[in-house]
Motif scaffolding. Structure first.
Motif, PDB file in Angstrom:
ATOM      1  N   HIS A   3       0.856  -1.193   0.000  1.00 46.22           N
ATOM      2  CA  HIS A   3       0.000   0.000   0.000  1.00 46.22           C
ATOM      3  C   HIS A   3       0.886   1.236   0.000  1.00 46.22           C
ATOM      4  O   HIS A   3       1.785   1.360   0.821  1.00 46.22           O
ATOM      5  CB  HIS A   3      -0.907   0.009   1.230  1.00 46.22           C
ATOM      6  CG  HIS A   3      -1.868   1.150   1.220  1.00 46.22           C
ATOM      7  ND1 HIS A   3      -2.986   1.151   0.420  1.00 46.22           N
ATOM      8  CD2 HIS A   3      -1.867   2.320   1.886  1.00 46.22           C
ATOM      9  CE1 HIS A   3      -3.644   2.273   0.612  1.00 46.22           C
ATOM     10  NE2 HIS A   3      -2.984   3.011   1.503  1.00 46.22           N
ATOM     11  N   THR A   4       0.632   2.151  -0.921  1.00 44.00           N
ATOM     12  CA  THR A   4       1.436   3.367  -1.035  1.00 44.00           C
ATOM     13  C   THR A   4       0.534   4.579  -1.199  1.00 44.00           C
ATOM     14  O   THR A   4      -0.673   4.450  -1.419  1.00 44.00           O
ATOM     15  CB  THR A   4       2.368   3.303  -2.264  1.00 44.00           C
ATOM     16  OG1 THR A   4       1.567   3.299  -3.451  1.00 44.00           O
ATOM     17  CG2 THR A   4       3.250   2.072  -2.229  1.00 44.00           C
ATOM     18  N   ASP A   5       1.158   5.759  -1.132  1.00 47.70           N
ATOM     19  CA  ASP A   5       0.431   6.961  -1.522  1.00 47.70           C
ATOM     20  C   ASP A   5       0.541   7.057  -3.048  1.00 47.70           C
ATOM     21  O   ASP A   5       0.998   6.139  -3.702  1.00 47.70           O
ATOM     22  CB  ASP A   5       0.967   8.199  -0.804  1.00 47.70           C
ATOM     23  CG  ASP A   5       2.442   8.472  -1.091  1.00 47.70           C
ATOM     24  OD1 ASP A   5       2.979   7.943  -2.088  1.00 47.70           O
ATOM     25  OD2 ASP A   5       3.045   9.226  -0.319  1.00 47.70           O
ATOM     26  N   GLN A   9       6.929   7.825  -7.830  1.00 47.62           N
ATOM     27  CA  GLN A   9       7.812   6.663  -7.769  1.00 47.62           C
ATOM     28  C   GLN A   9       7.023   5.360  -7.661  1.00 47.62           C
ATOM     29  O   GLN A   9       7.475   4.315  -8.115  1.00 47.62           O
ATOM     30  CB  GLN A   9       8.825   6.783  -6.624  1.00 47.62           C
ATOM     31  CG  GLN A   9       8.245   6.690  -5.227  1.00 47.62           C
ATOM     32  CD  GLN A   9       7.750   8.020  -4.668  1.00 47.62           C
ATOM     33  OE1 GLN A   9       7.300   8.892  -5.400  1.00 47.62           O
ATOM     34  NE2 GLN A   9       7.830   8.177  -3.357  1.00 47.62           N
ATOM     35  N   PHE A  10       5.825   5.430  -7.084  1.00 51.62           N
ATOM     36  CA  PHE A  10       5.011   4.224  -6.913  1.00 51.62           C
ATOM     37  C   PHE A  10       4.146   3.934  -8.137  1.00 51.62           C
ATOM     38  O   PHE A  10       3.522   2.883  -8.227  1.00 51.62           O
ATOM     39  CB  PHE A  10       4.133   4.333  -5.672  1.00 51.62           C
ATOM     40  CG  PHE A  10       4.935   4.544  -4.412  1.00 51.62           C
ATOM     41  CD1 PHE A  10       5.868   3.608  -4.011  1.00 51.62           C
ATOM     42  CD2 PHE A  10       4.766   5.683  -3.650  1.00 51.62           C
ATOM     43  CE1 PHE A  10       6.623   3.797  -2.870  1.00 51.62           C
ATOM     44  CE2 PHE A  10       5.508   5.883  -2.503  1.00 51.62           C
ATOM     45  CZ  PHE A  10       6.448   4.941  -2.108  1.00 51.62           C
ATOM     46  N   ARG A  11       4.081   4.874  -9.064  1.00 50.49           N
ATOM     47  CA  ARG A  11       3.330   4.668 -10.297  1.00 50.49           C
ATOM     48  C   ARG A  11       4.251   4.366 -11.469  1.00 50.49           C
ATOM     49  O   ARG A  11       3.784   4.139 -12.577  1.00 50.49           O
ATOM     50  CB  ARG A  11       2.476   5.902 -10.591  1.00 50.49           C
ATOM     51  CG  ARG A  11       1.344   6.055  -9.582  1.00 50.49           C
ATOM     52  CD  ARG A  11       0.491   7.272  -9.859  1.00 50.49           C
ATOM     53  NE  ARG A  11       1.200   8.464  -9.389  1.00 50.49           N
ATOM     54  CZ  ARG A  11       1.203   9.627 -10.013  1.00 50.49           C
ATOM     55  NH1 ARG A  11       0.543   9.783 -11.134  1.00 50.49           N
ATOM     56  NH2 ARG A  11       1.864  10.653  -9.519  1.00 50.49           N
ATOM     57  N   SER A  12       5.552   4.355 -11.218  1.00 46.10           N
ATOM     58  CA  SER A  12       6.518   4.127 -12.304  1.00 46.10           C
ATOM     59  C   SER A  12       6.429   2.689 -12.819  1.00 46.10           C
ATOM     60  O   SER A  12       6.052   1.768 -12.094  1.00 46.10           O
ATOM     61  CB  SER A  12       7.935   4.408 -11.820  1.00 46.10           C
ATOM     62  OG  SER A  12       8.357   3.406 -10.916  1.00 46.10           O
ATOM     63  N   ARG A  13       6.797   2.523 -14.073  1.00 46.33           N
ATOM     64  CA  ARG A  13       6.798   1.176 -14.674  1.00 46.33           C
ATOM     65  C   ARG A  13       7.718   0.238 -13.906  1.00 46.33           C
ATOM     66  O   ARG A  13       7.393  -0.925 -13.686  1.00 46.33           O
ATOM     67  CB  ARG A  13       7.245   1.250 -16.130  1.00 46.33           C
ATOM     68  CG  ARG A  13       6.181   1.740 -17.047  1.00 46.33           C
ATOM     69  CD  ARG A  13       6.609   1.532 -18.501  1.00 46.33           C
ATOM     70  NE  ARG A  13       5.604   2.080 -19.379  1.00 46.33           N
ATOM     71  CZ  ARG A  13       5.814   3.066 -20.223  1.00 46.33           C
ATOM     72  NH1 ARG A  13       7.013   3.602 -20.334  1.00 46.33           N
ATOM     73  NH2 ARG A  13       4.841   3.510 -20.971  1.00 46.33           N
ATOM     74  N   ALA A  18       8.290  -4.499 -10.617  1.00 46.41           N
ATOM     75  CA  ALA A  18       8.873  -5.162  -9.440  1.00 46.41           C
ATOM     76  C   ALA A  18       7.782  -5.808  -8.598  1.00 46.41           C
ATOM     77  O   ALA A  18       7.933  -6.942  -8.123  1.00 46.41           O
ATOM     78  CB  ALA A  18       9.665  -4.155  -8.600  1.00 46.41           C
ATOM     79  N   ILE A  19       6.669  -5.113  -8.407  1.00 45.28           N
ATOM     80  CA  ILE A  19       5.546  -5.687  -7.651  1.00 45.28           C
ATOM     81  C   ILE A  19       5.048  -6.951  -8.336  1.00 45.28           C
ATOM     82  O   ILE A  19       4.858  -7.989  -7.703  1.00 45.28           O
ATOM     83  CB  ILE A  19       4.400  -4.666  -7.516  1.00 45.28           C
ATOM     84  CG1 ILE A  19       4.779  -3.563  -6.538  1.00 45.28           C
ATOM     85  CG2 ILE A  19       3.112  -5.335  -7.045  1.00 45.28           C
ATOM     86  CD1 ILE A  19       3.760  -2.453  -6.457  1.00 45.28           C
ATOM     87  N   ASN A  20       4.830  -6.863  -9.628  1.00 44.79           N
ATOM     88  CA  ASN A  20       4.326  -8.023 -10.377  1.00 44.79           C
ATOM     89  C   ASN A  20       5.311  -9.180 -10.363  1.00 44.79           C
ATOM     90  O   ASN A  20       4.918 -10.342 -10.218  1.00 44.79           O
ATOM     91  CB  ASN A  20       4.004  -7.623 -11.817  1.00 44.79           C
ATOM     92  CG  ASN A  20       2.832  -6.669 -11.892  1.00 44.79           C
ATOM     93  OD1 ASN A  20       1.976  -6.653 -11.021  1.00 44.79           O
ATOM     94  ND2 ASN A  20       2.814  -5.844 -12.918  1.00 44.79           N
TER      95      ASN A  20
END
Length: 104
Positions: A3-5, A9-13, A18-20
């Motif tokens: 969970h992020t704001d 940086q959290f919307r970057s490809r 990395a999450i996937n």
């Protein structure tokens, strides 16, 4: 789950890939909802103090087990929350599950 704001940086490809790659699910707080971020900041501060900073970790697996153990044994079962009537999350869930079952 991560969970992020809504920081760029959290919307970057790169971050999304990395999450996937690690079979995680992304979650973002709503726009202008500082409370969402504050709750996660509080959680991670507790995690840092109670697990991460306690010692050096030799492997990711060792750290993963320590985190899961802390969440399941301490965070969910011993930590009382004012918002839950001074119950632990597990106690609250048991009461709510029983109440919902009886209502059905």
């Amino acid at each position: 789950m991560v969970h992020t704001d809504r920081g760029s940086q959290f919307r970057s490809r790169k971050f999304v890939h990395a999450i996937n790659r690690h079979d995680m699910v992304g979650s973002m707080g709503r726009v202008g909802a500082a409370g969402d971020n504050a709750a996660m900041e509080s959680f991670f501060a507790l995690l840092q103090k109670n697990v991460l900073d306690r010692r050096a970790w030799n492997t990711r697996e060792e750290l993963r087990i320590a985190i899961v153990t802390w969440i399941e044994k301490t965070y969910h079962r011993r930590r009382r929350q004012a918002a839950l009537g001074r119950l632990t999350p597990v106690e609250y869930e048991l009461i709510m599950t029983t109440t919902a079952t009886q209502a059905a």
